[in-house]
Design a protein around this motif. Sequence first.
Motif, PDB file in Angstrom:
ATOM      1  N   ASP A  18      74.229  31.114   5.490  1.00 41.95           N
ATOM      2  CA  ASP A  18      75.003  30.939   6.716  1.00 41.95           C
ATOM      3  C   ASP A  18      76.242  30.064   6.509  1.00 41.95           C
ATOM      4  OD1 ASP A  18      73.233  32.490   8.180  1.00 41.95           O
ATOM      5  OD2 ASP A  18      72.016  30.773   8.824  1.00 41.95           O
ATOM      6  N   LEU A  19      76.244  29.268   5.440  1.00 43.95           N
ATOM      7  CA  LEU A  19      77.329  28.303   5.227  1.00 43.95           C
ATOM      8  C   LEU A  19      78.612  28.922   4.690  1.00 43.95           C
ATOM      9  CD1 LEU A  19      75.821  25.027   3.737  1.00 43.95           C
ATOM     10  CD2 LEU A  19      76.883  25.370   5.958  1.00 43.95           C
TER      11      LEU A  19
ATOM     12  N   LEU B 141      67.454  29.355   1.466  1.00 37.76           N
ATOM     13  CA  LEU B 141      68.345  30.448   1.059  1.00 37.76           C
ATOM     14  C   LEU B 141      69.128  30.987   2.262  1.00 37.76           C
ATOM     15  CD1 LEU B 141      66.048  32.452  -1.400  1.00 37.76           C
ATOM     16  CD2 LEU B 141      67.752  30.722  -1.964  1.00 37.76           C
ATOM     17  N   GLU B 142      68.445  31.158   3.364  1.00 38.23           N
ATOM     18  CA  GLU B 142      69.122  31.645   4.571  1.00 38.23           C
ATOM     19  C   GLU B 142      70.140  30.629   5.076  1.00 38.23           C
ATOM     20  OE1 GLU B 142      65.535  34.501   6.298  1.00 38.23           O
ATOM     21  OE2 GLU B 142      65.756  32.444   7.035  1.00 38.23           O
TER      22      GLU B 142
ATOM     23  N   VAL C 209      73.055  36.696   0.309  1.00 38.83           N
ATOM     24  CA  VAL C 209      74.092  37.696   0.560  1.00 38.83           C
ATOM     25  C   VAL C 209      73.899  38.376   1.911  1.00 38.83           C
ATOM     26  CG1 VAL C 209      75.067  39.878  -0.264  1.00 38.83           C
ATOM     27  CG2 VAL C 209      74.502  38.073  -1.901  1.00 38.83           C
ATOM     28  N   SER C 210      72.627  38.613   2.280  1.00 37.05           N
ATOM     29  CA  SER C 210      72.349  39.321   3.533  1.00 37.05           C
ATOM     30  C   SER C 210      72.762  38.521   4.763  1.00 37.05           C
ATOM     31  CB  SER C 210      70.856  39.674   3.627  1.00 37.05           C
ATOM     32  OG  SER C 210      70.064  38.501   3.765  1.00 37.05           O
ATOM     33  N   ARG C 211      72.952  37.204   4.594  1.00 34.83           N
ATOM     34  CA  ARG C 211      73.416  36.362   5.707  1.00 34.83           C
ATOM     35  C   ARG C 211      74.941  36.303   5.765  1.00 34.83           C
ATOM     36  NH1 ARG C 211      68.714  34.636   8.712  1.00 34.83           N
ATOM     37  NH2 ARG C 211      69.947  32.879   9.486  1.00 34.83           N
ATOM     38  N   GLY C 212      75.594  36.999   4.845  1.00 36.32           N
ATOM     39  CA  GLY C 212      77.052  37.064   4.875  1.00 36.32           C
ATOM     40  C   GLY C 212      77.754  36.273   3.794  1.00 36.32           C
TER      41      GLY C 212
ATOM     42  N   LEU D  67      72.962  51.762  -1.522  1.00 30.11           N
ATOM     43  CA  LEU D  67      74.162  50.996  -1.824  1.00 30.11           C
ATOM     44  C   LEU D  67      74.025  49.548  -1.391  1.00 30.11           C
ATOM     45  CD1 LEU D  67      76.942  53.526  -0.738  1.00 30.11           C
ATOM     46  CD2 LEU D  67      75.740  53.354  -2.918  1.00 30.11           C
ATOM     47  N   HIS D  68      74.676  48.667  -2.132  1.00 27.76           N
ATOM     48  CA  HIS D  68      74.712  47.257  -1.769  1.00 27.76           C
ATOM     49  C   HIS D  68      75.485  47.106  -0.463  1.00 27.76           C
ATOM     50  CE1 HIS D  68      75.315  42.904  -2.241  1.00 27.76           C
ATOM     51  NE2 HIS D  68      74.306  42.967  -3.080  1.00 27.76           N
ATOM     52  N   THR D  69      75.187  46.031   0.264  1.00 23.85           N
ATOM     53  CA  THR D  69      75.806  45.837   1.584  1.00 23.85           C
ATOM     54  C   THR D  69      77.315  45.678   1.518  1.00 23.85           C
ATOM     55  OG1 THR D  69      75.299  43.479   1.406  1.00 23.85           O
ATOM     56  CG2 THR D  69      73.749  44.839   2.640  1.00 23.85           C
TER      57      THR D  69
END
Length: 321
Positions: free
Chosen positions: A178-179, A173-174, A204-207, A5-7
């Motif tokens: 974060d922004l 990308l990271e 996306v993985s950084r939120g 599943l996606h986060t």
Amino acid sequence: MLIVLHTDVSPAQQAAIEARVRELGFTPHPIEGAGRTAIGITGNKGPIDPGHFRLMHDDTVVDVAGVPIGGRALVVMAGPCAVESEQQILGAARGVAKSGASLLRGGAFKPRTSPYDFQGLKVRGLELLSKARAETGLKVVTEVKDTETLPAVAEAADLLQIGARNMQNFSLLEAVGDLRKPVLLKRGMSSTIKELLMAAEYIVSRGNKQVILCERGIRTFETMTRNTLDLNAVPMLKEQSHLPVVVDPSHGIGIRSAVLPMARAAVAAGADGLIIEVHPDPDRALSDGMQSLDLPLFAQLMREVEAVARAIGRSLYRMPA
């Protein structure tokens, strides 16, 4: 079979997937991981078509300073490749706003193939984009070249563009992840659809879930056009992801006369938006003049893509008066 599943899948969405597994006559087994949940399936005697589950998501709508991208309405971003002067960018902004664009595009920091080509007005370019936004109400999308200039660009832009050359610049990308600011992620010129999706995962993985994918043409053996606009990517990205998809026919084909038909085709294929290069005087443009539309031609494009959108049950988003 294992479904990962996606986060950002909600408990309700997970429950719907598990219910679908049961409808097919199998048994779901949720497996909680450190970062993601997977659902194991038992009871099947052979491979299961993954198509049963790929479309079980709600499409994301990204809010760009009040402009929704990814909904029923088609959003158009337009403006010059690069900000060249106050007169040029204000003229472009007024013209594209009059024709119904919602976002103004324009490069302030320009990564170019040759170090001798025009590199943009940099901070002055950002100031001029902000001035154009204040006058016209258009939201601003402009390219982020590197992490060093990211703070300045992020302060001025409503939508951060990651260009094709930076699609796999993982540090960048990271940083935009974060922004928590909306991001337009362009497909690399030689990148696969899967690589584009994995680049989006870095953000996306950084939120930051406010990601818009952009098909802008890929490099192939064909030499008649600047790139090959891969409209196959639109339905494939829609199937594989919940993120909005925008198409850039200007870079995709690189020939002014062909931008209109490719824009129409992109809308017919299901794109959520278009990003178009428009210049008040394309033949004098400092970059990408050969693929830039003038203002009358852009007005024609807007009429034509709105007609296509209506034909497939969509509409053209227009800024509130």
